[in-house]
Enzyme design. Structure first.
Site, PDB file in Angstrom:
ATOM      1  CG  HIS A 153      -2.324   0.526   0.822  1.00  0.00           C
ATOM      2  ND1 HIS A 153      -2.863   1.668   1.367  1.00  0.00           N
ATOM      3  CD2 HIS A 153      -3.230   0.090  -0.075  1.00  0.00           C
ATOM      4  CE1 HIS A 153      -4.053   1.887   0.836  1.00  0.00           C
ATOM      5  NE2 HIS A 153      -4.294   0.937  -0.046  1.00  0.00           N
ATOM      6  CG  HIS A 170      -0.754   1.275   9.962  1.00  0.00           C
ATOM      7  ND1 HIS A 170      -1.363   1.009   8.772  1.00  0.00           N
ATOM      8  CD2 HIS A 170       0.591   1.169   9.702  1.00  0.00           C
ATOM      9  CE1 HIS A 170      -0.442   0.755   7.843  1.00  0.00           C
ATOM     10  NE2 HIS A 170       0.753   0.848   8.391  1.00  0.00           N
ATOM     11  CB  ILE A 203     -16.013   4.055  14.199  1.00  0.00           C
ATOM     12  CG1 ILE A 203     -16.950   5.156  14.705  1.00  0.00           C
ATOM     13  CG2 ILE A 203     -16.665   2.682  14.194  1.00  0.00           C
ATOM     14  CD1 ILE A 203     -17.715   4.906  15.931  1.00  0.00           C
ATOM     15  N   GLY A 259     -11.523   1.025  11.731  1.00  0.00           N
ATOM     16  CA  GLY A 259     -11.921   0.324  10.509  1.00  0.00           C
ATOM     17  C   GLY A 259     -12.640   1.244   9.533  1.00  0.00           C
ATOM     18  CG  PHE A 260     -15.776   3.117   9.560  1.00  0.00           C
ATOM     19  CD1 PHE A 260     -16.651   3.102   8.482  1.00  0.00           C
ATOM     20  CD2 PHE A 260     -15.946   2.203  10.585  1.00  0.00           C
ATOM     21  CE1 PHE A 260     -17.686   2.178   8.435  1.00  0.00           C
ATOM     22  CE2 PHE A 260     -16.979   1.274  10.546  1.00  0.00           C
ATOM     23  CZ  PHE A 260     -17.850   1.267   9.466  1.00  0.00           C
ATOM     24  CG  HIS A 320      -7.376   5.039   3.589  1.00  0.00           C
ATOM     25  ND1 HIS A 320      -6.386   5.618   2.830  1.00  0.00           N
ATOM     26  CD2 HIS A 320      -6.928   3.807   3.924  1.00  0.00           C
ATOM     27  CE1 HIS A 320      -5.386   4.758   2.713  1.00  0.00           C
ATOM     28  NE2 HIS A 320      -5.689   3.647   3.366  1.00  0.00           N
ATOM     29  CG  ASP A 369      -7.528  -2.769   9.071  1.00  0.00           C
ATOM     30  OD1 ASP A 369      -6.997  -3.795   8.611  1.00  0.00           O
ATOM     31  OD2 ASP A 369      -6.881  -1.779   9.449  1.00  0.00           O
TER      32      ASP A 369
HETATM   33  C1  LIG Z   1      -4.918  -0.837   6.733  1.00  0.00           C
HETATM   34  C2  LIG Z   1      -4.995   0.484   7.350  1.00  0.00           C
HETATM   35  O1  LIG Z   1      -4.080   0.871   8.040  1.00  0.00           O
HETATM   36  S1  LIG Z   1      -6.323   1.425   7.021  1.00  0.00           S
HETATM   37  C3  LIG Z   1      -6.476   2.537   8.390  1.00  0.00           C
HETATM   38  C4  LIG Z   1      -6.875   1.789   9.643  1.00  0.00           C
HETATM   39  N1  LIG Z   1      -7.160   2.711  10.739  1.00  0.00           N
HETATM   40  C5  LIG Z   1      -8.405   2.893  11.220  1.00  0.00           C
HETATM   41  O2  LIG Z   1      -9.373   2.300  10.772  1.00  0.00           O
HETATM   42  C6  LIG Z   1      -8.512   3.833  12.384  1.00  0.00           C
HETATM   43  C7  LIG Z   1      -9.726   4.774  12.249  1.00  0.00           C
HETATM   44  N2  LIG Z   1      -9.479   5.750  11.235  1.00  0.00           N
HETATM   45  C8  LIG Z   1      -8.730   6.879  11.477  1.00  0.00           C
HETATM   46  O3  LIG Z   1      -8.245   7.108  12.583  1.00  0.00           O
HETATM   47  C9  LIG Z   1      -8.451   7.807  10.321  1.00  0.00           C
HETATM   48  O4  LIG Z   1      -9.498   7.777   9.393  1.00  0.00           O
HETATM   49  C10 LIG Z   1      -7.119   7.480   9.606  1.00  0.00           C
HETATM   50  C11 LIG Z   1      -5.959   7.369  10.637  1.00  0.00           C
HETATM   51  C12 LIG Z   1      -7.193   6.150   8.878  1.00  0.00           C
HETATM   52  C13 LIG Z   1      -6.828   8.581   8.613  1.00  0.00           C
HETATM   53  O5  LIG Z   1      -6.569   9.729   9.333  1.00  0.00           O
HETATM   54  P1  LIG Z   1      -6.715  11.186   8.680  1.00  0.00           P
HETATM   55  O6  LIG Z   1      -6.237  11.179   7.281  1.00  0.00           O
HETATM   56  O7  LIG Z   1      -6.044  12.118   9.626  1.00  0.00           O
HETATM   57  O8  LIG Z   1      -8.279  11.390   8.742  1.00  0.00           O
HETATM   58  P2  LIG Z   1      -9.151  12.549   8.075  1.00  0.00           P
HETATM   59  O9  LIG Z   1      -8.298  13.753   7.855  1.00  0.00           O
HETATM   60  O10 LIG Z   1      -9.840  11.980   6.899  1.00  0.00           O
HETATM   61  O11 LIG Z   1     -10.227  12.844   9.174  1.00  0.00           O
HETATM   62  C14 LIG Z   1     -11.225  13.777   8.889  1.00  0.00           C
HETATM   63  C15 LIG Z   1     -12.198  13.847  10.022  1.00  0.00           C
HETATM   64  O12 LIG Z   1     -12.911  12.621  10.128  1.00  0.00           O
HETATM   65  C16 LIG Z   1     -12.749  12.077  11.421  1.00  0.00           C
HETATM   66  N3  LIG Z   1     -12.566  10.655  11.311  1.00  0.00           N
HETATM   67  C17 LIG Z   1     -11.698  10.027  10.476  1.00  0.00           C
HETATM   68  N4  LIG Z   1     -11.785   8.706  10.670  1.00  0.00           N
HETATM   69  C18 LIG Z   1     -12.723   8.523  11.622  1.00  0.00           C
HETATM   70  C19 LIG Z   1     -13.232   7.374  12.249  1.00  0.00           C
HETATM   71  N5  LIG Z   1     -12.793   6.173  11.932  1.00  0.00           N
HETATM   72  N6  LIG Z   1     -14.192   7.513  13.173  1.00  0.00           N
HETATM   73  C20 LIG Z   1     -14.643   8.733  13.520  1.00  0.00           C
HETATM   74  N7  LIG Z   1     -14.190   9.877  12.953  1.00  0.00           N
HETATM   75  C21 LIG Z   1     -13.228   9.752  12.027  1.00  0.00           C
HETATM   76  C22 LIG Z   1     -11.481  12.722  11.960  1.00  0.00           C
HETATM   77  O13 LIG Z   1     -11.446  12.729  13.382  1.00  0.00           O
HETATM   78  C23 LIG Z   1     -11.560  14.095  11.374  1.00  0.00           C
HETATM   79  O14 LIG Z   1     -12.466  14.871  12.129  1.00  0.00           O
HETATM   80  P3  LIG Z   1     -12.147  16.396  12.481  1.00  0.00           P
HETATM   81  O15 LIG Z   1     -12.012  17.062  11.145  1.00  0.00           O
HETATM   82  O16 LIG Z   1     -13.328  16.803  13.294  1.00  0.00           O
HETATM   83  O17 LIG Z   1     -10.858  16.368  13.238  1.00  0.00           O
HETATM   84  O1  LIG Z   2      -2.197   3.449   3.305  1.00  0.00           O
HETATM   85  C1  LIG Z   2      -2.421   3.642   4.508  1.00  0.00           C
HETATM   86  O2  LIG Z   2      -2.246   4.731   5.089  1.00  0.00           O
HETATM   87  C2  LIG Z   2      -2.944   2.554   5.353  1.00  0.00           C
HETATM   88  C3  LIG Z   2      -3.410   1.353   4.589  1.00  0.00           C
HETATM   89  O3  LIG Z   2      -4.500   1.315   4.094  1.00  0.00           O
HETATM   90  C4  LIG Z   2      -2.494   0.242   4.432  1.00  0.00           C
HETATM   91  O4  LIG Z   2      -1.330   0.324   4.866  1.00  0.00           O
HETATM   92  O5  LIG Z   2      -2.908  -0.792   3.877  1.00  0.00           O
END
Ligand SMILES: CC(=O)SCCNC(=O)CCNC(=O)[C@H](O)C(C)(C)COP(=O)(O)OP(=O)(O)OC[C@H]1O[C@@H](n2cnc3c(N)ncnc32)[C@H](O)[C@@H]1OP(=O)(O)O
Ligand SMILES: O=C([O-])CC(=O)C(=O)O
Length: 376
Positions: free
Chosen positions: A187, A222, A256, A258-259, A261, A312
């Site tokens: 990724h 992550h 939450i 898993g939501f 990106h 995820d």
């Molecule tokens: C395989 C992987 O690694 S995929 C990623 C797995 N991680 C998760 O599922 C953890 C939950 N998700 C998150 O924490 C984030 O969406 C991340 C870390 C993946 C991305 O982070 P960012 O790029 O900083 O998020 P982004 O800028 O899109 O956030 C925008 C807004 O949505 C909110 N938001 C983003 N994701 C979520 C979520 N899962 N639940 C609730 N609110 C959320 C942020 O808090 C932010 O709110 P704000 O503007 O009031 O501060």
């Molecule tokens: O690209 C990212 O930031 C996280 C992700 O979805 C991965 O590593 O699979």
């Protein structure tokens, strides 16, 4: 067509930090390719070992090359005695991601990469051995048994399931593991891969690069999100209860897992694929709760926040339906992503400059030295 996500400065979002020929993520807001191949084509048609070969050797293998590659990986599944001893000494209460990190680091002590010419062999060994490391520790710590990890089971996914459950997996489960490993393989410059590349840029050894990457993947923002998603969905007995629960979390401004990106803006292309397999497994398992709960969470998050499931979220129910303990979800991600991490290490090494960005200084201009007895 969706727009690319805005660069905001924080978290280096949207900033180009290097080049890669390995992967594109969300080029038009959605979509994922490995060396030009669409991930959905790979998930439909490929074996994970073929994808690892593609990432690591630069092209899809022909039949002869794939057979030889799989044979090689199969011969590398046995654990060294000293590594078994270390694993047996890690407590049952340890998190399996910490076990992976220690296992990888110990392997680096036992089979050190002394020269970059050895990199392909060291990488293949990790690909072959990671399922053995995690299942050996898990079964020893939880059941007190010492399993034999050498085996000629065809696939890495099948090998993992067989070691974990002590019996041959069904064709369906082996297939789903294969798809899952493909979806998680690579990724671009995600946090753990970037960690591996920073480490590689100092000309460090391959086990250090991967050990660092495992530590980075562990966090719930992550890779750890698949485990966190499972902990969430299993709290709910029905879709209505899930809706109430998620609405409450949103009101309390909780995340939450898993939501969302960092790069995709509309959807994560891996979600539609794993969701389909989750549904299939749910039917096979006679489930009437977990899949509907997951679907309702997805609906509520989109309706309320325009946030979509990332790779995820539906992995949680998928793995659960295959009888995989929740704390082993993120280690499976490691078993897969080691292919992407190490392909990036190879790429970094082939055209290296130490990665060393700058920072905007926000501290005091000048601080006057005070002897210790004069300080507040
Ligand atoms: C395989 C992987 O690694 S995929 C990623 C797995 N991680 C998760 O599922 C953890 C939950 N998700 C998150 O924490 C984030 O969406 C991340 C870390 C993946 C991305 O982070 P960012 O790029 O900083 O998020 P982004 O800028 O899109 O956030 C925008 C807004 O949505 C909110 N938001 C983003 N994701 C979520 C979520 N899962 N639940 C609730 N609110 C959320 C942020 O808090 C932010 O709110 P704000 O503007 O009031 O501060
Ligand atoms: O690209 C990212 O930031 C996280 C992700 O979805 C991965 O590593 O699979």
């Amino acid at each position: 067509m969706a727009e690319a996500k805005k660069s905001g400065g924080a978290g280096l979002r949207g900033q180009v930090a290097g080049e890669t020929a390995l992967c594109t993520v969300g080029k038009t807001g959605t979509g994922l390719t490995y060396r030009g191949y669409d991930v959905s084509d790979l998930a439909d048609n490929a074996q994970f070992e073929e994808v690892a070969y593609l990432l690591l050797r630069g092209k899809l293998p022909n039949q002869q090359e794939l057979d030889a590659y799989k044979k090689k990986l199969q011969t590398l599944r046995g654990l060294p005695h000293a590594l078994k001893t270390v694993l047996e000494n890690i407590p049952k209460t340890a998190h399996p991601m910490d076990v992976m990190r220690t296992g990888c680091s110990m392997l680096g002590n036992l089979e050190t990469e002394k020269d970059f010419s050895e990199q392909d062999d060291k990488i293949d060994r990790m690909l072959a051995l990671f399922p053995s490391i995690i299942t050996y520790w898990y079964r020893f710590a939880h059941e007190g048994v010492r399993i034999e990890t050498s085996s000629d089971v065809d696939s890495i996914g099948g090998h993992f399931l067989e070691l974990l459950h002590g019996k041959k997996p069904s064709e369906l489960h082996e297939r789903v593991m294969n798809v899952s490993l493909i979806l998680y393989a690579e990724h671009e410059f995600n946090a753990s891969t970037f960690t591996a590349r920073v480490c590689a840029s100092t000309l460090s050894d391959i086990h250090s690069c991967v050990t660092g990457a495992i530590g980075t993947l562990r966090g719930p923002l992550h890779g750890g999100a698949n485990e966190a998603a499972m902990e969430l969905i299993q709290k709910f007995q029905s879709a209505d209860e899930a809706e109430k629960g998620v609405m409450g979390m949103l009101e309390r401004k909780e995340k939450i897992m898993g939501f969302g990106h960092a790069v995709y803006t509309e959807s994560d292309p891996r979600n539609v694929i794993i969701k389909k397999w989750s549904e299939k497994l749910s039917r096979e398992a006679g489930d009437t709760v977990l899949y509907p709960v997951s679907v309702r969470c997805e609906e509520v998050m989109w309706r309320e926040k325009k946030l979509f499931c990332n790779a995820d979220f539906f992995h949680a129910s998928t793995y659960h339906f295959m009888g995989i303990p929740t704390e082993l979800f993120t280690p499976i991600f490691v078993m897969s992503r080691v292919s992407g991490w190490t392909a990036h290490v190879k790429e970094q090494r082939a055209n290296n400059r130490i990665i060393r960005p700058s920072a905007d200084y926000t501290g005091p201009d000048h601080a006057e030295w005070l002897p210790i007895d004069k300080r507040a």
